[in-house]
Design an enzyme around this catalytic site. Structure first.
Site, PDB file in Angstrom:
ATOM      1  N   ARG A  35     -26.320  38.230  -2.240  1.00  0.00           N
ATOM      2  CA  ARG A  35     -26.154  39.679  -2.119  1.00  0.00           C
ATOM      3  C   ARG A  35     -27.346  40.355  -1.466  1.00  0.00           C
ATOM      4  NH1 ARG A  35     -25.173  43.464  -7.350  1.00  0.00           N
ATOM      5  NH2 ARG A  35     -27.310  42.790  -7.704  1.00  0.00           N
ATOM      6  N   TYR A 142     -22.202  42.781 -21.070  1.00  0.00           N
ATOM      7  CA  TYR A 142     -22.290  41.433 -20.502  1.00  0.00           C
ATOM      8  C   TYR A 142     -21.383  40.459 -21.255  1.00  0.00           C
ATOM      9  CZ  TYR A 142     -24.524  37.124 -18.804  1.00  0.00           C
ATOM     10  OH  TYR A 142     -24.777  35.895 -18.234  1.00  0.00           O
TER      11      TYR A 142
END
Length: 236
Positions: A35, A142
């Site tokens: 990314r 998460y």
């Protein structure tokens, strides 16, 4: 060309990079996505933000042009935005789910489409976490995203098993990566004290499990959750 076409989504560092390197050493043709920053040397790399649908399409197309449709796709891209629930902004929740779970949906959908077209089966491996099974204070977003991967992967195992596509989950415990490097010694010691093996994992140990479940030796394994966590989530 020899070897399988392998794509590691989120393979520029840590567990993903170790998976990519191990599979390349086995003779596979390996591509990774990243990314930000600079990609690692020696692997075909494509910039991709899994929160952007067009990025996912471009990444898969680039890999297919370079080494053919992916026979194996390891979905490892993930972020953390840790915070206790009452302090957690909705943006922190949404951003974590968008990358870790919705990003996996985008990648898996694109991967399966190509696998079905190629008609030679395939391997999907999702990198979850021991936190998905046991939870962790300050990581509700998460944990939810990583638990979601398990239901998602098992659903795909049922949908596409008849087409020779396996779908499995590897669930690491605390692993020595850039993510854990920011933990203070007191926090790290506290976590390690809860692990039966009394240490954290090395990326190569996680990668070995991924490599196995993506191999021909694991052709009859699908819908499985394989813990590599030193025993921290046993019984869950």
């Amino acid at each position: 060309m020899s070897g399988r076409s392998v794509l590691v989504v989120g393979g520029s560092r840590g567990i993903g990079l170790e998976v990519a390197r191990q599979m390349a050493e086995e003779g596979d043709r390996v591509a990774i996505t990243y990314r930000s920053g600079e990609p690692p040397f020696g692997l075909f790399a494509v910039r991709c933000d899994v929160t952007v649908p067009d990025d996912v399409e471009r990444a898969f197309a680039a890999v297919e042009a370079e080494q053919g449709p992916a026979d194996v796709v390891i979905i490892n891209a993930g972020v953390t935005r840790d915070c206790l629930l009452l302090r957690m902004a909705e943006e922190d929740w949404a951003a974590t789910l968008e990358t870790n779970l919705t990003g996996a949906y985008r990648c898996a959908k694109r991967a399966v489409r190509a696998m079905l077209r190629a008609r030679r089966g395939g391997r999907l491996v999702f990198i979850s976490s021991a936190v998905a099974m046991v939870g962790e204070a300050g990581q509700s977003n998460y944990a939810a995203s990583k638990a979601g991967l398990i239901g998602f992967a098992r659903s795909l195992a049922r949908e596409y098993g008849g087409k020779g596509i396996t779908s499995n989950v590897v669930a690491p415990g605390l692993t020595e990566t850039d993510m854990t490097a920011v933990l203070g010694k007191e926090r790290l010691d506290h976590i390690i004290a809860q692990v039966p093996l009394r240490r954290i994992a090395q990326p190569r140990e996680i990668a070995s499990a991924v490599r196995f479940v993506a191999s021909d030796d694991a052709a009859y394994i699908t819908g499985a959750v394989i813990p590599v966590d030193g025993g921290v989530a046993m019984g869950h």
